[in-house]
Design a protein around this motif. Structure first.
Motif, PDB file in Angstrom:
ATOM      1  N   ARG A 195       5.701  20.150  -1.821  1.00 17.75           N
ATOM      2  CA  ARG A 195       5.739  18.718  -1.476  1.00 17.75           C
ATOM      3  C   ARG A 195       4.501  18.311  -0.678  1.00 17.75           C
ATOM      4  NH1 ARG A 195      11.197  20.067  -0.490  1.00 17.75           N
ATOM      5  NH2 ARG A 195      10.785  20.178   1.765  1.00 17.75           N
ATOM      6  N   ARG A 196       4.079  19.171   0.227  1.00 24.08           N
ATOM      7  CA  ARG A 196       2.896  18.863   1.022  1.00 24.08           C
ATOM      8  C   ARG A 196       1.641  18.759   0.150  1.00 24.08           C
ATOM      9  NH1 ARG A 196       0.575  16.057   4.821  1.00 24.08           N
ATOM     10  NH2 ARG A 196      -1.206  17.123   5.811  1.00 24.08           N
ATOM     11  N   ALA A 197       1.538  19.664  -0.813  1.00 27.14           N
ATOM     12  CA  ALA A 197       0.385  19.625  -1.717  1.00 27.14           C
ATOM     13  C   ALA A 197       0.367  18.338  -2.537  1.00 27.14           C
ATOM     14  CB  ALA A 197       0.407  20.841  -2.639  1.00 27.14           C
ATOM     15  N   GLN A 198       1.565  17.895  -2.973  1.00 26.66           N
ATOM     16  CA  GLN A 198       1.652  16.659  -3.747  1.00 26.66           C
ATOM     17  C   GLN A 198       1.271  15.451  -2.894  1.00 26.66           C
ATOM     18  OE1 GLN A 198       2.355  16.474  -7.100  1.00 26.66           O
ATOM     19  NE2 GLN A 198       1.662  14.346  -6.802  1.00 26.66           N
ATOM     20  N   THR A 199       1.736  15.482  -1.643  1.00 26.88           N
ATOM     21  CA  THR A 199       1.410  14.373  -0.740  1.00 26.88           C
ATOM     22  C   THR A 199      -0.093  14.275  -0.508  1.00 26.88           C
ATOM     23  OG1 THR A 199       3.547  14.597   0.369  1.00 26.88           O
ATOM     24  CG2 THR A 199       1.795  13.439   1.577  1.00 26.88           C
ATOM     25  N   VAL A 200      -0.706  15.428  -0.243  1.00 28.05           N
ATOM     26  CA  VAL A 200      -2.154  15.446  -0.021  1.00 28.05           C
ATOM     27  C   VAL A 200      -2.891  14.979  -1.267  1.00 28.05           C
ATOM     28  CG1 VAL A 200      -4.138  16.940   0.455  1.00 28.05           C
ATOM     29  CG2 VAL A 200      -2.014  17.231   1.758  1.00 28.05           C
ATOM     30  N   SER A 201      -2.381  15.403  -2.428  1.00 33.67           N
ATOM     31  CA  SER A 201      -3.012  14.977  -3.682  1.00 33.67           C
ATOM     32  C   SER A 201      -2.903  13.464  -3.863  1.00 33.67           C
ATOM     33  CB  SER A 201      -2.351  15.701  -4.863  1.00 33.67           C
ATOM     34  OG  SER A 201      -2.912  15.263  -6.087  1.00 33.67           O
ATOM     35  N   ASN A 202      -1.732  12.894  -3.519  1.00 39.61           N
ATOM     36  CA  ASN A 202      -1.551  11.444  -3.620  1.00 39.61           C
ATOM     37  C   ASN A 202      -2.475  10.699  -2.648  1.00 39.61           C
ATOM     38  OD1 ASN A 202       0.389  11.873  -5.534  1.00 39.61           O
ATOM     39  ND2 ASN A 202       2.107  11.737  -4.086  1.00 39.61           N
ATOM     40  N   GLU A 203      -2.588  11.241  -1.430  1.00 41.03           N
ATOM     41  CA  GLU A 203      -3.476  10.615  -0.456  1.00 41.03           C
ATOM     42  C   GLU A 203      -4.926  10.630  -0.945  1.00 41.03           C
ATOM     43  OE1 GLU A 203      -2.810  12.778   3.091  1.00 41.03           O
ATOM     44  OE2 GLU A 203      -0.898  11.791   3.577  1.00 41.03           O
ATOM     45  N   ALA A 204      -5.320  11.756  -1.525  1.00 43.55           N
ATOM     46  CA  ALA A 204      -6.688  11.871  -2.039  1.00 43.55           C
ATOM     47  C   ALA A 204      -6.928  10.872  -3.170  1.00 43.55           C
ATOM     48  CB  ALA A 204      -6.946  13.299  -2.524  1.00 43.55           C
ATOM     49  N   ALA A 205      -5.921  10.684  -4.040  1.00 44.19           N
ATOM     50  CA  ALA A 205      -6.058   9.731  -5.141  1.00 44.19           C
ATOM     51  C   ALA A 205      -6.182   8.303  -4.613  1.00 44.19           C
ATOM     52  CB  ALA A 205      -4.862   9.858  -6.079  1.00 44.19           C
ATOM     53  N   GLY A 206      -5.376   7.976  -3.563  1.00 43.77           N
ATOM     54  CA  GLY A 206      -5.453   6.643  -2.978  1.00 43.77           C
ATOM     55  C   GLY A 206      -6.823   6.371  -2.353  1.00 43.77           C
ATOM     56  N   MET A 207      -7.328   7.358  -1.631  1.00 44.86           N
ATOM     57  CA  MET A 207      -8.644   7.217  -1.025  1.00 44.86           C
ATOM     58  C   MET A 207      -9.733   7.065  -2.084  1.00 44.86           C
ATOM     59  SD  MET A 207      -8.311  10.009   2.073  1.00 44.86           S
ATOM     60  CE  MET A 207      -9.959   9.641   2.682  1.00 44.86           C
ATOM     61  N   ARG A 208      -9.537   7.738  -3.181  1.00 43.21           N
ATOM     62  CA  ARG A 208     -10.519   7.605  -4.264  1.00 43.21           C
ATOM     63  C   ARG A 208     -10.522   6.183  -4.832  1.00 43.21           C
ATOM     64  NH1 ARG A 208     -10.945  11.405  -9.700  1.00 43.21           N
ATOM     65  NH2 ARG A 208     -12.781  10.324 -10.592  1.00 43.21           N
ATOM     66  N   ILE A 209      -9.329   5.613  -4.955  1.00 44.18           N
ATOM     67  CA  ILE A 209      -9.236   4.230  -5.460  1.00 44.18           C
ATOM     68  C   ILE A 209      -9.961   3.270  -4.519  1.00 44.18           C
ATOM     69  CG2 ILE A 209      -7.630   2.333  -5.919  1.00 44.18           C
ATOM     70  CD1 ILE A 209      -5.630   4.474  -6.910  1.00 44.18           C
ATOM     71  N   VAL A 210      -9.678   3.427  -3.209  1.00 48.04           N
ATOM     72  CA  VAL A 210     -10.319   2.561  -2.213  1.00 48.04           C
ATOM     73  C   VAL A 210     -11.834   2.731  -2.262  1.00 48.04           C
ATOM     74  CG1 VAL A 210     -10.570   2.094   0.258  1.00 48.04           C
ATOM     75  CG2 VAL A 210      -8.301   2.512  -0.727  1.00 48.04           C
ATOM     76  N   ALA A 211     -12.289   3.960  -2.359  1.00 42.74           N
ATOM     77  CA  ALA A 211     -13.732   4.226  -2.414  1.00 42.74           C
ATOM     78  C   ALA A 211     -14.357   3.613  -3.660  1.00 42.74           C
ATOM     79  CB  ALA A 211     -13.973   5.735  -2.365  1.00 42.74           C
ATOM     80  N   ASP A 212     -13.620   3.711  -4.767  1.00 44.98           N
ATOM     81  CA  ASP A 212     -14.134   3.122  -6.009  1.00 44.98           C
ATOM     82  C   ASP A 212     -14.271   1.589  -5.875  1.00 44.98           C
ATOM     83  OD1 ASP A 212     -14.291   5.594  -7.131  1.00 44.98           O
ATOM     84  OD2 ASP A 212     -12.403   5.435  -8.277  1.00 44.98           O
ATOM     85  N   ILE A 213     -13.289   0.957  -5.216  1.00 41.66           N
ATOM     86  CA  ILE A 213     -13.346  -0.503  -5.020  1.00 41.66           C
ATOM     87  C   ILE A 213     -14.551  -0.882  -4.163  1.00 41.66           C
ATOM     88  CG2 ILE A 213     -12.168  -2.475  -3.968  1.00 41.66           C
ATOM     89  CD1 ILE A 213      -9.515  -1.140  -4.793  1.00 41.66           C
ATOM     90  N   GLY A 214     -14.776  -0.143  -3.072  1.00 43.50           N
ATOM     91  CA  GLY A 214     -15.913  -0.435  -2.205  1.00 43.50           C
ATOM     92  C   GLY A 214     -17.243  -0.130  -2.853  1.00 43.50           C
ATOM     93  N   GLN A 215     -17.229   0.803  -3.737  1.00 44.80           N
ATOM     94  CA  GLN A 215     -18.476   1.215  -4.378  1.00 44.80           C
ATOM     95  C   GLN A 215     -18.903   0.236  -5.470  1.00 44.80           C
ATOM     96  OE1 GLN A 215     -20.285   3.787  -3.327  1.00 44.80           O
ATOM     97  NE2 GLN A 215     -21.890   3.337  -4.829  1.00 44.80           N
ATOM     98  N   LYS A 216     -17.978  -0.517  -6.049  1.00 42.86           N
ATOM     99  CA  LYS A 216     -18.283  -1.394  -7.185  1.00 42.86           C
ATOM    100  C   LYS A 216     -19.302  -2.472  -6.840  1.00 42.86           C
ATOM    101  CE  LYS A 216     -16.080  -4.010 -10.883  1.00 42.86           C
ATOM    102  NZ  LYS A 216     -14.803  -4.466 -11.458  1.00 42.86           N
ATOM    103  N   PRO A 217     -19.162  -3.255  -5.729  1.00 38.34           N
ATOM    104  CA  PRO A 217     -20.189  -4.259  -5.374  1.00 38.34           C
ATOM    105  C   PRO A 217     -21.553  -3.628  -5.148  1.00 38.34           C
ATOM    106  CG  PRO A 217     -18.193  -4.650  -4.138  1.00 38.34           C
ATOM    107  CD  PRO A 217     -18.015  -3.332  -4.799  1.00 38.34           C
ATOM    108  N   LEU A 218     -21.538  -2.483  -4.541  1.00 42.09           N
ATOM    109  CA  LEU A 218     -22.805  -1.787  -4.297  1.00 42.09           C
ATOM    110  C   LEU A 218     -23.479  -1.418  -5.607  1.00 42.09           C
ATOM    111  CD1 LEU A 218     -21.761   0.551  -1.315  1.00 42.09           C
ATOM    112  CD2 LEU A 218     -22.988  -1.641  -1.216  1.00 42.09           C
ATOM    113  N   ASP A 219     -22.663  -0.952  -6.520  1.00 41.86           N
ATOM    114  CA  ASP A 219     -23.218  -0.588  -7.831  1.00 41.86           C
ATOM    115  C   ASP A 219     -23.759  -1.828  -8.545  1.00 41.86           C
ATOM    116  OD1 ASP A 219     -22.544   2.017  -7.307  1.00 41.86           O
ATOM    117  OD2 ASP A 219     -20.677   1.977  -8.496  1.00 41.86           O
ATOM    118  N   GLN A 220     -23.028  -2.969  -8.435  1.00 37.70           N
ATOM    119  CA  GLN A 220     -23.472  -4.216  -9.093  1.00 37.70           C
ATOM    120  C   GLN A 220     -24.779  -4.730  -8.482  1.00 37.70           C
ATOM    121  OE1 GLN A 220     -20.061  -6.735  -8.601  1.00 37.70           O
ATOM    122  NE2 GLN A 220     -19.083  -6.028 -10.524  1.00 37.70           N
ATOM    123  N   ALA A 221     -24.863  -4.704  -7.151  1.00 39.34           N
ATOM    124  CA  ALA A 221     -26.089  -5.166  -6.474  1.00 39.34           C
ATOM    125  C   ALA A 221     -27.275  -4.316  -6.867  1.00 39.34           C
ATOM    126  CB  ALA A 221     -25.874  -5.144  -4.964  1.00 39.34           C
TER     127      ALA A 221
END
Length: 259
Positions: A195-221
């Motif tokens: 369960r702990r491994a799954q939780t950490v994996s979910n947290e990592a996926a969420g952080m990746r989504i947030v990072a991807d959102i923040g990275q998109k304007p930078l990539d466009q600029a």
């Protein structure tokens, strides 16, 4: 030997030779059960066997002596009987005195009278020796039966112990297998780790989504800037030094005289 009353010994022989040994041996043999006897019982029987064997050796020597006495007495009587005829002739011819012949006859008659007693003593000694031999044989068999029963009991004990050890080993291995199965399907520690491994994996996926959102304007600029640079570089790629100065000063380029 289960019934020692049939030994065939006279009361005189028993009292003369056996004494207390007769009752002792009878009781030892009658009461000895190899299947239930203890080591102490065996030791007592072994002591009785040794005592009986010693008496047997003495009885054999006594019988040999009685038998030798009988043989010698018979030989003496036979020789004296043969000599009687010769003595009669010498007595008749006056070659020997009547007193001497009378003494000879007294000894011959005494020896003949003593022979039945010697024969009986030989028979008694032989009976006693034979009965002692039976006793020794019976005691030896009892000891052999005890030792065989003890050996069998030890073998059974060893076999039972081996079976017990085997079953204990089987139970131990079954317990080990059960523990392994429990770890696979029911271990709370493993479940918690999963369960702990799954939780950490979910947290990592969420952080990746947030990072991807923040990275998109930078990539466009960065993409726009790259376009600008490519356009600017294309417009000024073939300009002369004069044209570059006019462009930088903000003045429109003059038509060359040649034009």
């Amino acid at each position: 030997m289960s019934n020692l009353n049939g030994w065939g010994l006279t009361a005189r022989l028993i009292s003369k030779h056996f004494g207390v040994l007769g009752d002792k041996v009878s009781e030892a043999i009658a009461n000895f059960d190899p299947e239930t006897a203890t080591e102490a019982d065996r030791d007592r029987l072994a002591d009785t066997l040794r005592e009986s064997a010693q008496k047997l050796a003495t009885a054999r020597a006594a019988f040999d002596k009685e038998h030798t006495d009988v043989v010698k007495l018979r030989e003496l009587i036979a020789n004296d009987e043969k000599a009687s005829g010769t003595l009669a002739e010498r007595l008749a011819s006056g070659q020997i005195s009547e007193a001497t012949v009378s003494l000879f006859c007294d000894e011959l008659e005494a020896n003949k009278s003593r022979l039945p007693l010697e024969l009986q003593e030989e028979i008694d000694a032989q009976e006693y020796m034979n009965e002692l031999q039976k006793i020794v044989d019976a005691l030896s068999k009892q000891l052999a039966d005890f030792d065989a029963a003890a050996k069998k009991a030890l073998q059974n004990l060893a076999s039972a112990k081996a079976q017990k050890d085997l079953q204990e080993l089987r139970v131990e291995r079954q317990g080990q297998l059960a523990n392994l199965s429990g770890m696979k399907g029911q271990s709370s520690a493993l479940n918690a780790l999963t369960r702990r491994a799954q939780t950490v994996s979910n947290e990592a996926a969420g952080m990746r989504i947030v990072a991807d959102i923040g990275q998109k304007p930078l990539d466009q600029a960065a993409e726009i800037e790259a376009i600008r640079k490519s356009v600017s570089q294309a417009d000024t790629a073939g300009e002369t030094t004069l044209q570059r100065l006019q462009r930088l000063s903000g003045k429109p380029a003059e038509v060359s005289a040649a034009a």
